[in-house]
Scaffold this active site. Structure first.
Site, PDB file in Angstrom:
ATOM      1  N   GLU A  76      45.026 -35.277  85.836  1.00 35.22           N
ATOM      2  CA  GLU A  76      44.304 -34.627  86.924  1.00 35.22           C
ATOM      3  C   GLU A  76      45.266 -34.095  87.987  1.00 35.22           C
ATOM      4  OE1 GLU A  76      41.625 -37.363  84.794  1.00 35.22           O
ATOM      5  OE2 GLU A  76      43.614 -37.598  85.662  1.00 35.22           O
ATOM      6  N   PRO A 282      56.079 -41.278  75.458  1.00 35.35           N
ATOM      7  CA  PRO A 282      54.898 -42.133  75.654  1.00 35.35           C
ATOM      8  C   PRO A 282      54.159 -41.787  76.941  1.00 35.35           C
ATOM      9  CG  PRO A 282      56.809 -43.437  75.025  1.00 35.35           C
ATOM     10  CD  PRO A 282      57.312 -42.068  75.338  1.00 35.35           C
ATOM     11  N   ARG A 283      52.856 -41.982  76.918  1.00 35.59           N
ATOM     12  CA  ARG A 283      52.012 -41.619  78.063  1.00 35.59           C
ATOM     13  C   ARG A 283      52.265 -42.510  79.269  1.00 35.59           C
ATOM     14  NH1 ARG A 283      48.932 -37.339  79.958  1.00 35.59           N
ATOM     15  NH2 ARG A 283      47.157 -38.077  81.191  1.00 35.59           N
TER      16      ARG A 283
END
Length: 435
Positions: A76, A282-283
């Site tokens: 976001e 990786p997130r």
């Protein structure tokens, strides 16, 4: 009482239900706060930093009367960044506050905006916490990105005549059905919103289904199309990896299980494509060490970007990006991109970022976070859906064997982005009309 408040009057049932909601939340919050402390000790120390912001004890901005954006986490923040930058350009004297819920979102705010914006964690949705936060910040408008609709935040804004606009609004079919069952809680929120900017037709229709007034709803399309095209130039090299020096498979925003699938695919592809490099991003930062342990078990030659003097060499098999804010740069050095959260059941992350770099995109079957984007990319041949490591390897082999097909797929994705830009301008029009 202002004209806006006169347009809607809370009924007794809403008032009672909101108090019950607040009471339930008040009972839950101590456990949530304890969990925050535990997570800070075990996983991410940032959870313990500024913990009292969660109760509304926040620093005020340099001046009142600015915009307050709520962006729950990384996706976001990145999506809203293009709109925020445009507002800052048009209104350089107006302060901007950005709230997040997660430490990764907080880190992304700082990496994108440095000290040019005011930032803190959004408080728990307790009436006193939200009221205290708004009293300190005194925004002229609150903008909620995508899905974070909190009853007490919205009610507190409504009582103070602060317009609330939901930007890039997302509403899945499942969420719409759930909210319809909670009509007594959700419907008053719709009345108190100033406007909803829907990111796609599915979201537009679901807000209609929930009963929002037509004059409060606009189909702006997805602001991520604009954001993807606004990515900065990455430069000539990435940890000494030069563009087009090697074929590169990138696993972006990966979750548990997806690194294993990518490693299996990579190891099956490596004999036929000896120059192939795998880049894993990786997130979540708390998983960096776990992924490094996984790489250690494979016997592959891997490199961590956070290591001092990290440089990709011809012997490097895997580059683990264990730093935040590097994914878009990595995409500019890629040949093929796999977008994570899609083999793992997380709904899939942003496929437009690699498409903006003209990369063919692969994803798992779980793409419900951005179904319209994925549909557009899939229809034009830019995105392929894979079910497991075997299909992932087969798809990669086809693209690596046929560079022309990969180029056509990449250019098709770029064309989709170019054709769907404009959400930022439409959203700015809504913001101006809502003030």
């Amino acid at each position: 009482m202002t004209a806006r408040k006169n347009q809607y009057r809370p009924g007794l049932s809403e008032t009672l239900f909101r108090w019950l909601y607040s009471l339930l939340l008040a009972l839950i919050v101590p456990f949530a706060f304890l969990n925050l402390i535990i997570r800070g000790q075990r996983r991410n120390k940032e959870y313990n930093h500024r913990r009292f912001e969660r109760f509304g004890f926040v620093r005020p901005p340099a001046a009142p009367g600015g915009y307050l954006f709520h962006c729950v986490s990384v996706g976001e923040v990145v999506a809203a960044s293009v709109l925020i930058k445009q507002l800052m350009k048009e209104e350089p004297e107006t302060p901007v506050t950005i709230t997040t819920t997660t430490p990764t979102g907080s880190a992304r705010v700082r990496s994108i905006f440095k000290d040019s914006v005011h930032h803190f964690y959004l408080p728990y949705d307790l009436h006193m916490a939200m009221a205290g936060m708004l009293r300190r910040v005194k925004p002229k408008m609150v903008l909620i990105t995508e899905v974070e609709l909190w009853p007490n935040l919205i009610h507190s804004c409504w009582r103070r005549d602060i317009p609330v606009v939901v930007i890039n609004a997302r509403m899945t079919d499942r969420s719409a059905r759930r909210y319809k069952k909670l009509k007594i809680l959700f419907e008053p929120m719709l009345h108190k919103l100033s406007h909803v900017c829907a990111q796609g037709m599915r979201d537009f229709k679901n807000y209609q289904f929930l009963g929002i007034k037509q004059e409060k709803l606009t189909l702006t399309n997805n602001i991520k199309f604009d954001q993807a095209m606004a990515a900065p130039d990455a430069g000539a090299s990435f940890y000494r990896l030069e563009k087009n020096a090697r074929r590169v498979l990138i696993g972006g925003s990966t979750h548990e299980g997806e690194e294993s699938a990518l490693l299996d695919a990579y190891q099956s592809l490596k004999p036929g494509f000896p120059d192939l490099l795998l880049i894993l991003v990786p997130r979540h930062p708390e998983r960096f060490a776990r992924v490094a342990d996984l790489l250690e078990q494979t016997g592959l030659h891997y490199l961590r970007t956070a290591s001092p003097g990290a440089q990709v060499s011809s012997e490097t098999d895997v580059l683990l990006v264990d730093e935040m804010g590097k994914l878009n740069t990595a995409y500019t050095f890629g040949t093929i991109a796999f977008v994570g959260g899609s083999l793992a059941d997380k709904g899939g992350h942003n496929a437009l970022e690699p498409a903006a770099q003209k990369l063919p995109v692969l994803m798992g079957p779980n793409v419900y976070n951005n179904p319209l984007i994925c549909q557009y990319l899939q229809e034009c041949g830019a995105l392929s859906i894979v079910e497991d490591a075997t299909q992932l390897a087969a798809c990669c082999k086809t693209l690596l064997d046929s560079p022309d097909a990969a180029r056509v797929a990449g250019e098709a994705g770029f064309a989709v982005i170019s054709a769907n830009r404009g959400a930022t301008g439409k959203t700015l029009e809504v913001i101006r009309s809502s003030l």
